[in-house]
Design an enzyme around this catalytic site. Sequence first.
Site, short mmCIF file in Angstrom:
data_model
loop_
_atom_site.label_atom_id
_atom_site.label_comp_id
_atom_site.label_asym_id
_atom_site.label_seq_id
_atom_site.Cartn_x
_atom_site.Cartn_y
_atom_site.Cartn_z
N ASP A 117 66.90 18.37 27.28
CA ASP A 117 67.11 17.04 26.71
C ASP A 117 67.86 16.15 27.71
O ASP A 117 68.70 16.62 28.45
CB ASP A 117 67.96 17.22 25.46
CG ASP A 117 67.88 16.04 24.53
OD1 ASP A 117 67.04 15.15 24.78
OD2 ASP A 117 68.66 16.00 23.56
N HIS A 151 65.46 8.14 25.58
CA HIS A 151 65.51 9.56 25.21
C HIS A 151 64.32 10.19 25.90
O HIS A 151 63.22 9.65 25.85
CB HIS A 151 65.27 9.77 23.71
CG HIS A 151 66.15 9.00 22.79
ND1 HIS A 151 67.15 9.59 22.08
CD2 HIS A 151 66.14 7.70 22.44
CE1 HIS A 151 67.74 8.68 21.31
NE2 HIS A 151 67.14 7.52 21.52
N GLN A 174 66.80 22.30 24.32
CA GLN A 174 65.82 21.45 24.99
C GLN A 174 66.27 21.12 26.40
O GLN A 174 67.45 21.22 26.71
CB GLN A 174 65.68 20.12 24.24
CG GLN A 174 65.07 20.21 22.88
CD GLN A 174 64.93 18.83 22.25
OE1 GLN A 174 65.78 17.97 22.45
NE2 GLN A 174 63.87 18.62 21.52
N LYS A 193 57.09 4.16 23.06
CA LYS A 193 57.27 5.48 23.69
C LYS A 193 56.00 5.91 24.40
O LYS A 193 54.91 5.39 24.14
CB LYS A 193 57.65 6.51 22.64
CG LYS A 193 56.60 6.69 21.55
CD LYS A 193 56.94 7.82 20.61
CE LYS A 193 55.88 7.95 19.53
NZ LYS A 193 56.01 9.14 18.72
N ARG A 200 68.07 22.94 13.32
CA ARG A 200 67.44 22.11 12.29
C ARG A 200 67.16 22.99 11.09
O ARG A 200 66.64 24.10 11.23
CB ARG A 200 66.15 21.47 12.83
CG ARG A 200 66.51 20.46 13.91
CD ARG A 200 65.37 19.62 14.41
NE ARG A 200 65.86 18.81 15.52
CZ ARG A 200 65.10 18.11 16.35
NH1 ARG A 200 63.79 18.12 16.20
NH2 ARG A 200 65.63 17.41 17.31
N HIS A 204 69.35 11.78 28.18
CA HIS A 204 69.39 10.36 27.81
C HIS A 204 69.74 9.57 29.04
O HIS A 204 70.72 9.88 29.72
CB HIS A 204 70.40 10.15 26.68
CG HIS A 204 69.98 10.84 25.42
ND1 HIS A 204 70.38 12.11 25.11
CD2 HIS A 204 69.11 10.46 24.46
CE1 HIS A 204 69.80 12.48 23.98
NE2 HIS A 204 69.02 11.50 23.56
N CYS A 248 71.54 13.29 20.98
CA CYS A 248 71.72 11.85 21.25
C CYS A 248 73.10 11.31 20.85
O CYS A 248 73.80 10.74 21.70
CB CYS A 248 70.63 11.01 20.62
SG CYS A 248 69.11 11.85 20.23
#
Length: 647
Positions: A389, A516, A387, A470, A369, A391, A340
Site C-alpha cells: 500500500d 492511493h 498490501q 481512478k 476486514r 499514499h 489511509c
Amino acid sequence: MSQVTITLPDGSQRSLPAGSLVRDVAEGISPRLAQAALAAVVDGKLVDLTFPLNADASVRVVTDKSPEALMLYRHSTAHLLAAAVTNLFPSVQCGIGPPTDEGFFYDFVVPRPFVPEDLDAIERKMKELASQDLVYERQMWPREEAKAFFAKRGEPLKVQLIEEKTEGQNEVSCYTIKDKETFIDFCVGPHVPSTGRLKAFKLLSTSNAYWKGDARNQPMQRVYGTAFFNEKDLKSYLTQIEEAKKRDHRKLGRELGLFTFHPWAPGAAFWQDKGTTLYNTIANYMRDVLFPAGYVEVKTPLVYNKALWEQSGHWSFYQENMFIIESADGETMSVKPMNCPGHFLLYASAAHSYRELPIRFHEQTPLHRNEKSGVLAGLTRVRQFSQDDAHCFVTPEQIGDEVERLIRLVQRVYGDFGLPYTAKLSTMPDKHLGDEATWRHAEDQLRAALDRAGMSYDVNEKDGAFYGPKIDFDVTDAIGRKWQCATIQLDYMQPENFDLKYIGADNAEHRPVVIHRAIVGSFERFIAILIEHYSGAFPLWLAPVQAIVLPIADRHAEYASFVRDQLKAAGLRVDVDDRQEKIGYKIREAQLRKVPYMLVVGDREVETSTVSVRERSGGDKGASSIDAFIASAHDEIARKGLVPVTT
Ligand SMILES: [Zn+2]
Ligand SMILES: [Zn+2]
C-alpha cells in the site's frame, strides 16, 4: 389513440401507440432484431420485452451482444434451476439466486444435502423445461397477498425478502415460469422472455451456505452453475475451470507446504516457512522497486480510536467491515481495515513545504476486514492481509507526472512477474464530490499520463469513486482469467477531512491531493494468483527452494552439504535431500515439489568438484562447476519474469 415517441440509440425516432410493448419496438426495427432480443434498456433501466411504453422514452434493445446480457441470461438460468429443483423436490424452500462473473447460484433450504446424482437430475429437468420454451411472466401482486401466498407455501425466507425489499410498496413483482404452479418467485427482474432462449448451461457443484451468508442463520445448500450464449463458450469455460481446479492455490499451497488455515482463525493464513519465504521475497521485491522511486516505508498503528474512523467517514459507511474492540479504558477502538487514515495523521503530524512534495508513504503492516465466514475463500478472500500500500501526497500540478511514474512502476512490476495486464480509466460518476472542472482536469491528466507511458486503456464512463477518478489494472493469468490488482486512485476528499496542507511557493497554505495506490494489492491474493498462474512452478527468483542437492549415496552426503553451503553463501535458497532413498525417487519427489533445479552428486561429481544439473521439467543440463551454476542462477534470477517458465 395517443402516441409515444421512442428514441433509438442512433438518435432516430419512432412513433408507436401508447402502451406498446418494448418487443413491438424491436419488431418494428427488424424481425431479426426481434428474434435476438432478450430485454431492453428504457430510459437507462433494464426491463423485460413485455415492458409497456406509456410515455416518450429512449429505448435500446438488449441482445446477446449487449454488455448487460450475460448477467440477465445467467439470472434467468438461476430461475430455471429453482424451477427444476422445486419440481423435483417439492419440499425445498428457495432463497436467492443471483448471477455472478462465473455463472450463477441459487440457495435452497433442503431436507438433506444434494448429492451428485441430484445435480444430474436437476440439470436434465432444466433442459426439459428449456426445450418446452416456457414464458417468463411478470405479475404484479398486492404486497400483502404475495406475503400471504409465500407464507402459506412454507417459504418464510421469501416473506422476509418481500418485507425487507419492498417496504412502502403496494405491489410487488413476481415472476412465473409458465404458471405459478410450475414456478413462481419474488423478483424485480428482468429476465429473458422464455426458457427456450437458454441454450447452454451446466450445473457445477454444491456447497454449504447460510441465509444471507451469515453462519448464525439458517443453513442452506448452494447449487452453482454456469451459463453461456452458446455451447462453444460453455465448453471453453469448463476446460478453464478443470485447469483451474488442478492449479487451485488451496490445493497447491498444501502440497507445496506454503500455508495452512485453522478453523479458529477464519480467513487468516498460517504461513509455513516456504510460504513465508515466498511472501517476504515479494514484499522485499516491492521495497527494492519503491525505495529508488522515492518512497519511504512507514509503520502506523493497527488499532485506532473510533474518532479516526468518524473523521475519515469509515464509521458511517464501512463499520460493518471493521473489527471493533474495546480498550482497557473502555474506549471504542477498531482494527484498521486500510492504512489511509493513519497515513493522513502521520502527514499532518508535521508542517510540509511544496519543496518536499511528492511525499510517498509505503506500508506493509497487516490489515483486517471483518468478512462473513461464508464468503472467505483460501487466500483470495481473507480477513487478515497486507498490501504493498502507498499514499502519494502531491500538489495539483504534480498529478500527471506522479501518475505517469506510477503507471511505469505497474508496467515494470507486472513484467517482472510475467503477467500480461490491461488498464481502465474510470471517470466522474453522477454522484460526485467537488466541481466538474477539477474532475475534468484530473481526468485529462490521467489520460495524458497513460498516453505518455504508452499504455492503451478502456474507459469506464462514470465509474470513478465519488471522491476522484481512478485507473485500475487487470492481470490475465496463464489460463485466461482476469484479476483486478493495481489501482491508482485520486482523492480530493480525505485531504479536506483531515485538513492536510502544504506551504506553497507563495507562502500560503494549500491542499495536497492524495493518490492511493497499490500495485500487487493484497499480498495474500496476489500469491494465490501467482500460485495458480505458475501452477506452483515458480520462476527461479520466486521459488521458495531454488535448488536441491541430491546425493546418490551416503558417501556423497558430505560433498552435498559442501555444495549446499557454497550456494547458500551465494544467496541461493537450497535444500539437501540426504535420505537413504533411491536417486530416481528423490528426483521425482523434487519434481513434485516443483524445485527449479536438482543438483545430483555422486562419485564423478565429488572427484571433479561439479554438480549434475537437472531441471524440474525433466531436462538434463549436464555437469557444471559449482561457480558456473551459481553464476547462471544469478543471471536467471536477475531476469525475473523474462525467463520462460517451465512446469
Ligand atoms: Zn429473477
Ligand atoms: Zn488508501
